[in-house]
Design a protein around this motif. Structure first.
Motif, PDB file in Angstrom:
ATOM      1  N   HIS B  29       0.682  -1.300   0.285  1.00 16.22           N
ATOM      2  CA  HIS B  29      -0.069   0.161   0.216  1.00 16.22           C
ATOM      3  C   HIS B  29       0.763   1.463   0.025  1.00 16.22           C
ATOM      4  CE1 HIS B  29      -3.497   2.571   0.968  1.00 16.22           C
ATOM      5  NE2 HIS B  29      -2.615   3.229   1.810  1.00 16.22           N
ATOM      6  N   GLU B  31       3.120   2.428  -2.078  1.00 17.11           N
ATOM      7  CA  GLU B  31       4.235   2.395  -2.698  1.00 17.11           C
ATOM      8  C   GLU B  31       4.325   3.095  -4.091  1.00 17.11           C
ATOM      9  OE1 GLU B  31       7.266  -1.064  -1.755  1.00 17.11           O
ATOM     10  OE2 GLU B  31       5.552  -1.997  -2.571  1.00 17.11           O
ATOM     11  N   THR B 190      -1.350   4.069  -4.251  1.00 22.51           N
ATOM     12  CA  THR B 190      -0.259   3.051  -4.919  1.00 22.51           C
ATOM     13  C   THR B 190      -0.130   3.433  -6.273  1.00 22.51           C
ATOM     14  OG1 THR B 190      -1.055   1.493  -3.287  1.00 22.51           O
ATOM     15  CG2 THR B 190       0.644   0.868  -4.923  1.00 22.51           C
TER      16      THR B 190
END
Ligand SMILES: Nc1ncnc2c1ncn2[C@@H]1O[C@H](COP(=O)(O)OP(=O)(O)O)[C@@H](O)[C@H]1O
Ligand SMILES: [Mg+2]
Lengths: 270, 275
Positions: B29, B31, B190
């Motif tokens: 999550h 990233e 994300t």
């Protein structure tokens, strides 16, 4: 000029057809499929003459052939509908068949000109009713698929990812175009469907970038060109289709030469 | 917390070609993932799989713990192939508006709320003035910003940006990366961001997903961008040279990214950019 029934009939029929053509044509131009529309009208010519041969009204042959061709083109969309050469060959073939059917058709000459160049002054009440019903079906079908149609036209890759049924949309749209072409051919003939289906929307897209303003302008231009065309024909005794074709060309080139404007405010009319 | 995107021994095939074979990785999550790899490595195909357009032929692919399906509103997408009809005189607002509920039947209609949302998102990427401009008058960079805004509309939780830097000049590339990073940090989105050049992405990305040779390697830049890993992915001997905060991936003395770019210029399907 409105004292004659054939004139009021002509105005009514041309009015219905012009609005349908202007609206459907707007999407045809937006999708860059005008050539497909052109091809459908030629295929319709074969249908119309073929129908005459077996004793049916030309309109039904026109409808049957253009609808079938539109659906086939839509179903093969990736492989054929945007390939100008394949379409060009098929439309020539269709025109050839149209000629063959005419060859065996008794009232050769008058029918041929009426099909190719239209004969709006011969429209009767029954035909107006038929055109009105067909027109309503065409517009209703278009309204039903309009939102995904625009999305699929503007951004096909994204539309696919969002779950828009692309194949269905393109097939349904060409079927709608087939209906519009059949109606349009009743007024200006198969050779001149561009005058109502491409000229007005192309002109409208030159002067406005809003969706609704473009649609309305396109329909209004088509209507004005059709009605003024009939009026000019009445006073000059020139063929109606010529007058409409001329106005369509004038309308397009005038809009082309206008300085390109764009609305600078996002919240003005959509 | 479940991974945002998780491949478990997934094999992805398209047109008889195996693009990914037995790939496993998990994206967490929030990233920011740089998706890299030579042309044809499968960056676009992977994104299409994540969108649910192309299910894996073996193994599993899960997005937010579920099998992805088309039309998922939690995923924002900027496709690589961006068909823009050359003479499209549709203004930015209508262009985005068409995509907003574009999968629904009926006549298009933008509610007040929709309009507000579009304008807000355009403002967030610094493209407010594009709402009223026709597409045909936008530069490549402006179109890109418009598309980026579009991908962000509706508050997606996952953003798939497929080569969003194509047709941007160096300065606009930096701006675009910066905007994506800022907006996504703020909103906890994300991001999978595919690109040709690693170096511009270095300041923005958390990890890289390097694709090549049917394989996928996910890790930090230091873990992945190394001679052994890349040699495997490129199937040729690769040297990785770090100098002045830049990383150069070289094959037999030439920079593979630049060589790639060159190939790309010619095989480019992007109709939207101007020369
Ligand atoms: N529709 C398709 N049919 C067959 N092969 C495809 C198709 N799309 C992509 N491929 C192939 O899949 C591989 C991966 O392509 P792609 O995902 O576009 O790579 P990238 O985005 O990394 O450049 C390429 O070898 C490409 O030729
Ligand atoms: Mg790609």
């Amino acid at each position: 000029m409105f004292a004659y029934e054939f004139m009021t009939n002509a105005f009514a029929a041309a009015g219905i057809v012009a609005v349908v053509s202007g609206v459907v044509g707007y999407f045809l131009v937006m999708r860059g499929q005008t050539f497909a529309g052109h091809a459908l009208s030629h295929i319709g010519f074969a249908g119309a003459t073929g129908a005459g041969l077996i004793g049916l009204a030309p309109l039904w042959g026109l409808l049957g052939f253009t609808l079938a061709a539109g659906i086939v083109m839509g179903a093969l969309s990736d492989r054929i509908s945007n390939r100008d050469i394949a379409i060009g060959i098929v439309l020539s073939l269709a025109l050839g068949f149209g000629l063959l059917f005419l060859h065996y058709y008794t009232s050769f000459a008058t029918q041929a000109t009426a099909l190719l160049f239209g004969n709006v002054l011969a429209v009767d009440r029954g035909m107006i009713a038929t055109l009105a019903v067909l027109g309503a079906i065409t517009i209703a079908a278009l309204a039903a698929i309009m939102r995904p149609l625009i999305f699929a036209t503007l951004q096909p890759e994204l539309a696919e990812a969002k779950g828009v049924p692309m194949r269905f949309i393109s097939t349904a749209f060409l079927a709608i175009v087939a209906l519009a072409v059949s109606e349009c051919a009743q007024i200006v003939g198969v050779l001149l469907v561009f005058t109502l289906m491409v000229g007005p929307p192309a002109a409208a897209q030159r002067v406005t970038t809003g969706l609704w303003s473009g649609l309305i302008l396109s329909a209004a231009l088509a209507l004005a060109e059709a009605w003024f065309g009939i009026a000019i024909a009445y006073y000059t005794d020139w063929p109606v289709s010529f007058c409409i074709a001329m106005l369509s060309a004038v309308g397009y080139f005038v809009c082309l030469s206008l300085p390109q404007r764009h609305l600078s405010r996002a919240h003005s009319s959509t | 917390m479940t991974a945002v995107v998780e491949l478990d021994h997934a094999t992805i095939k398209i047109g008889g070609r195996t693009v990914l074979a037995d790939a496993s990785f998990a994206i967490k999550h929030g990233e920011f993932i740089g998706v890299l790899g030579p042309n044809g490595a499968g960056k676009t195909t992977l994104m299409r799989s994540i969108l649910g357009l192309l299910p894996p032929s073996a193994g599993s692919l899960r997005v937010f713990g579920h099998t992805p399906r088309c039309g998922d509103r939690t995923i924002g997408y900027l496709p690589q192939l961006r068909t823009v009809l050359p003479d499209l005189r549709v203004r930015g607002l209508d262009f985005i508006g068409a995509s907003l509920h574009g999968e629904r039947w009926g006549v298009p209609h933008l509610s007040h709320h929709d309009r507000h949302m579009i304008e807000q998102t355009l403002a967030a990427v610094g493209a407010r003035e594009l709402a009223g401009r026709p597409l045909s008058q936008m530069s490549g960079g402006e179109r890109q910003r418009l598309l980026l805004a579009q991908a962000l509309i509706g508050n997606p939780k996952l953003l798939l940006l497929d080569e969003p830097l194509i047709s941007l000049d160096a300065r606009h590339q930096e701006v675009a990366i910066e905007v994506v990073r800022r907006v996504c940090r703020e909103r906890g989105i994300t991001v999978l961001f595919s690109a040709h050049e690693l170096n511009q992405l270095l300041p923005a990305i958390d990890r890289v997903l390097y694709l090549g040779n049917g394989q996928a390697v996910l890790g930090t830049v230091d873990e992945v961008v190394t001679a052994p890993v890349l040699s495997r992915l490129y199937r040729t001997e690769i040297e990785v040279i770090r100098a002045g905060g830049h990383i150069f991936v070289m094959s037999h003395g030439s920079d593979v990214e630049r060589a790639d770019d060159h190939v790309h210029e010619h095989g480019d399907h992007d109709h939207g950019h101007h020369h």
